[in-house]
Design a protein around this motif. Sequence first.
Motif, PDB file in Angstrom:
ATOM      1  N   ASP A   1       0.811  -1.223   0.000  1.00 21.08           N
ATOM      2  CA  ASP A   1       0.000   0.000   0.000  1.00 21.08           C
ATOM      3  C   ASP A   1       0.841   1.269   0.000  1.00 21.08           C
ATOM      4  N   GLY A   2       2.043   1.196  -0.509  1.00 27.31           N
ATOM      5  CA  GLY A   2       2.904   2.377  -0.569  1.00 27.31           C
ATOM      6  C   GLY A   2       4.351   1.957  -0.696  1.00 27.31           C
ATOM      7  N   ASP A   3       5.258   2.738  -0.101  1.00 26.52           N
ATOM      8  CA  ASP A   3       6.671   2.356  -0.111  1.00 26.52           C
ATOM      9  C   ASP A   3       7.322   2.789   1.197  1.00 26.52           C
ATOM     10  N   GLY A   4       8.615   2.469   1.302  1.00 19.48           N
ATOM     11  CA  GLY A   4       9.336   2.768   2.532  1.00 19.48           C
ATOM     12  C   GLY A   4       9.433   4.244   2.844  1.00 19.48           C
ATOM     13  N   LEU A   5       9.358   5.083   1.819  1.00 18.25           N
ATOM     14  CA  LEU A   5       9.411   6.527   2.065  1.00 18.25           C
ATOM     15  C   LEU A   5       8.171   6.986   2.819  1.00 18.25           C
ATOM     16  N   ASP A   6       7.004   6.356   2.562  1.00 18.37           N
ATOM     17  CA  ASP A   6       5.798   6.697   3.318  1.00 18.37           C
ATOM     18  C   ASP A   6       5.976   6.363   4.795  1.00 18.37           C
TER      19      ASP A   6
END
Length: 644
Positions: A583-588
């Motif tokens: 549901d997104g990436d590590g930056l989120d």
Amino acid sequence: MNPMAMRVLLAEDNPHDAELALERLERSGLEVESAIVNNEADFVRALDTGAFDLVLSDFHMPGFSGTEALQLARRHPSALPFIFVSGVLGEEHAVDMLKQGATDYVLKQRLERLPIVVRRALDEAQERRSRHAAEQRLKDSETYFGQLVDALRDYSVATLSPAGTIESWNRASEWLFGYTAEEVLGQPGDMFLLPTAPGPAASLTEQLARLDHGSSLVEECWLRRKNGTSFYASVVTTAIVGHGGALRGYSRIVRDMTDSRAAADLLQAAKEQAEAANRAKDRFLAVLSHELRTPLGPIYAAAQALDLRRDLPPECRRSVELIKRNVEVEARLIDDLLDISKIVNDKLSLKLEPTDLAGAVSGIADIFREEASARRISLCYQPPSEPAIVQADQARLQQIIWNLLKNALKFTPPGGEVRIAIHRPEPGRIAVDIADTGIGIPAQALERIFNAFDQGDAETAQARGGLGLGLAIASSLADRHGGVLGVHSDGPGQGTTFTLTLDDPAGSQAPAAAPQDRPAAVPEARPAAILLVEDNEDTAEAMQFLLAEYGYTVDVAENVSVARNSIDARRYDVLVSDMGLPDGDGLDVLRHYAPQPGQTAVALTGYGMEADVRRCLAAGFAAHLTKPLDINQLIQVLQRHGHC
């Protein structure tokens, strides 16, 4: 005024009947605001001054009939829905009123129908208004598009029938082809093709047959004007599809590309000439190298043979050394010319392998000690106590050090000093400083010191000799190794320091005497709390187990949402986050974690390209590790940041 209320203009002479009608509407859930009139003057005034949604009217009123009210409402620009509410409206009159434009009618004896009729009338009115607005927008759009097409100066825009004949012709088409619309309408669209011109060989009919509905065909070809001249054109033909998917015809947009074609031809010719010149230069340099090296070989061999004779007089030995030294200089100049040619043409290949940087520096320093001593220059270098292993092409790494040290001795006067030092400026980087007490570099020359053939001012170049290639080659080789060659000087007479910085695979850690299963003992203090964000269940389980074995407490989150909830619930010393999450990436996750002093974030990803590393570190991750992960690397990162 309630903006949600329905505004009704009610023509009724009986207040009781008016009240019953309005009450029936309100009982059905409609919010109503009304104006009640019983004569023509008030009715017209209300139409002109009020923003009503519909008109309700009795059929028989003293001095003002419902028929008159209908005629007034129909002539009014608002075109409101008109509903008769009457107790005496017969079937014959009702049909006649509907023919004259009434929307509907309701008998006063059946007022329960009134809300239904009103709602239907309002819906129909809204649909009519929407349809009218859409038709007006379409009309405006067609007008605007027609004006826009006609105003284009550089693009000929024409439409073709499904059979390929010309149906429309904008003004730019007249300018470009020289034909008026009257001359071409109804003519075949391929009337402008040159019979023998280079370009697509297919006829217009064959070209159109290749187009699917809504697709475009882009081609370039030579076309003919009315006066017989030709021009090179870009032609875009698009199939136009109408309602129901039926083919309506084709649009054909033509642009004069003659100048661009001529410029492209010139550019291509220039490119071919440059490539040919470059190949000739490479051949010349190769032949030159061979021809120059051929006589140098026996000269150098003879000088070495003389140097081995024990009975050689001292004055002759000095001459032999002079010969050897100048042959070596000549050979280096030839190598520099070949190297700079390879660098410029991107043909220089490197073989990277583990190389001892300290050993390479020591070997080059030993070579130059005799020359430094002869020129009364102090050469100071203390090798580190352990090897410094880097990934490098050993020969090219030695060449960088050689060029830098040669340059330092060249520009340092007798009695001066050259110092060499190896150090680690930051974790993961290792550097070599070569500092001299020589003539220094003016500030304006620092920015071009690594340019090929640039030796600063003309006086210095004439006095010191050389081609000005050594530093340019050293800088390019440093770049090819993934490193940086920097320079610092406080100005003329203040000496110069060159710094070669490379990646340090050892991460500034001393080589271990023997491999260990764990890089550190289990900490006795409070174990660091780690949030591991990993959507692969097996990977998360294995990493959680390994980190727990080293004494860390680990919570696992399988996606961004769970990670955010975990971060809100407690404080974590370390975030280890996968970059690709469902549901997104590590930056989120990193943005929500927002590490404070004492907290560390580590990116974990299967993408190890340089661009990926830069993106993670720029976002705020303290380190970037790639999968499959060596747990020792992660533990070392945690130890460096105090989480042991």
